[in-house]
Design a protein around this motif. Structure first.
Motif, PDB file in Angstrom:
ATOM      1  N   SER A   9      17.055 -37.498 -58.751  1.00 53.50           N
ATOM      2  CA  SER A   9      16.150 -38.288 -57.921  1.00 53.50           C
ATOM      3  C   SER A   9      14.768 -37.662 -57.819  1.00 53.50           C
ATOM      4  O   SER A   9      14.001 -37.998 -56.939  1.00 53.50           O
ATOM      5  N   ALA A  15      19.795 -36.445 -54.590  1.00 58.79           N
ATOM      6  CA  ALA A  15      20.260 -37.334 -53.533  1.00 58.79           C
ATOM      7  C   ALA A  15      21.680 -36.941 -53.154  1.00 58.79           C
ATOM      8  O   ALA A  15      22.544 -36.830 -54.020  1.00 58.79           O
ATOM      9  N   GLN A 221      20.209 -44.345 -51.984  1.00 57.05           N
ATOM     10  CA  GLN A 221      19.710 -45.411 -52.841  1.00 57.05           C
ATOM     11  C   GLN A 221      20.690 -46.578 -52.926  1.00 57.05           C
ATOM     12  O   GLN A 221      20.289 -47.715 -53.214  1.00 57.05           O
ATOM     13  N   GLN A 222      21.968 -46.312 -52.672  1.00 54.00           N
ATOM     14  CA  GLN A 222      22.930 -47.411 -52.632  1.00 54.00           C
ATOM     15  C   GLN A 222      22.676 -48.291 -51.409  1.00 54.00           C
ATOM     16  O   GLN A 222      22.685 -49.525 -51.507  1.00 54.00           O
ATOM     17  N   SER A 224      19.856 -48.644 -49.882  1.00 54.12           N
ATOM     18  CA  SER A 224      18.610 -49.357 -50.147  1.00 54.12           C
ATOM     19  C   SER A 224      18.833 -50.523 -51.097  1.00 54.12           C
ATOM     20  O   SER A 224      18.286 -51.613 -50.902  1.00 54.12           O
ATOM     21  N   ALA A 225      19.653 -50.310 -52.131  1.00 53.22           N
ATOM     22  CA  ALA A 225      19.911 -51.374 -53.108  1.00 53.22           C
ATOM     23  C   ALA A 225      20.642 -52.538 -52.477  1.00 53.22           C
ATOM     24  O   ALA A 225      20.351 -53.709 -52.777  1.00 53.22           O
ATOM     25  N   GLN A 228      18.115 -54.433 -50.440  1.00 52.26           N
ATOM     26  CA  GLN A 228      17.191 -55.142 -51.324  1.00 52.26           C
ATOM     27  C   GLN A 228      17.845 -56.373 -51.945  1.00 52.26           C
ATOM     28  O   GLN A 228      17.198 -57.403 -52.138  1.00 52.26           O
TER      29      GLN A 228
END
Length: 262
Positions: A9, A15, A221-222, A224-225, A228
């Motif tokens: 990351s 991360a 990031q999961q 966040s995904a 999104q």
């Protein structure tokens, strides 16, 4: 997952998974992240009026007829403006109402109404809730910890009541005026009765023996995904709806050999 296996990351950083919990039943999971609702409304073209409001969150629909606000300690206030006699409505939900259940109503606000007649009770019956006809029509969850009730009283006093409780007492409750559109309440009961668990971070798991938890490790990031993807779906649906409306509003152009060209 070892450090060697973790996704890269950035230079000199990695991360790290964060501990979360899947909680069921969802109606005992606690309030959750307000952004779950706010970001969806923003992506659906609603106007963020929070700066002009004492509320923590405040949004108004594009046509200015609908308002969604969250203000502690009162909780959620969702209102529809009057377009005729008896057409205004309001839903109030206390602060610890799970955002996934609130979203069942607020997401429905952003969508076109289905051609099918709404049925508030159908999602509950489909998931084994017990119904009872008495002074008030009532549906109770299989574990007895959640309830939906249409309270009948004197003219003008009818209303909907929804709530959940654990061994410590009431966890949250919601009331809706009898004029609340039924398709919105069906969206709410669909989210209420859904069997899928909801996720909460460590430190936000309610202290109750009536919930079941499953520990999971989630990368930032999961999270966040997933958010999104939800907002992207809202933007796509809004674009499609606006495009369809614009197409229908265009005047029909003449066709055929005698049609004039401009």
């Amino acid at each position: 997952m070892s450090k060697r296996q973790q996704p890269w990351s950035g230079w000199g950083s990695a991360a790290h998974p964060e501990q979360h919990y899947l909680i069921e039943p969802r109606y005992l999971a606690g309030g959750g992240d307000l952004g779950h609702i706010a970001e969806y409304l923003r992506a659906s073209g609603w106007t963020d009026t929070t700066r002009r409001s004492p509320a923590t969150i405040a949004f108004v629909s594009p046509d200015r007829m609908l308002r969604v606000a969250y203000q502690p300690p009162g909780g959620w206030q969702i209102q529809g403006a009057s377009t005729g006699p008896g057409s205004s409505w309001q839903v109030a939900l206390s602060p610890q109402t799970p955002v996934e259940i609130v979203a069942g109503l607020t997401d429905t606000l952003t969508k076109a109404r289905s051609a099918h007649a709404p049925n508030v009770w159908a999602p509950l019956a489909a998931h084994g809730w017990n119904s009872e006809r008495g002074p008030h029509f009532t549906a109770t969850s299989p574990d007895g910890n959640a309830m939906v009730q249409y309270v009948q009283g004197e003219p003008g006093q009818q209303h909907w009541w929804i709530g959940a409780r654990n061994e410590h007492g009431s966890v949250w409750n919601a009331t809706a005026t009898s004029t609340t559109p039924l398709h919105l309440l069906q969206g709410l009961t669909s989210a209420l009765a859904a069997p899928e668990p909801v996720m909460r971070p460590r430190g936000h798991v309610p202290p109750s023996h009536r919930i079941r938890t499953t520990s999971v490790s989630v990368l930032p990031q999961q999270l966040s995904a997933w958010q999104q993807a939800r907002t992207a779906a809202a933007r796509a649906a809004t674009w499609a709806r606006n495009h369809t409306t614009a197409t229908r509003s265009r005047p029909a152009q003449p066709t055929g050999p005698n049609a004039r060209t401009r």
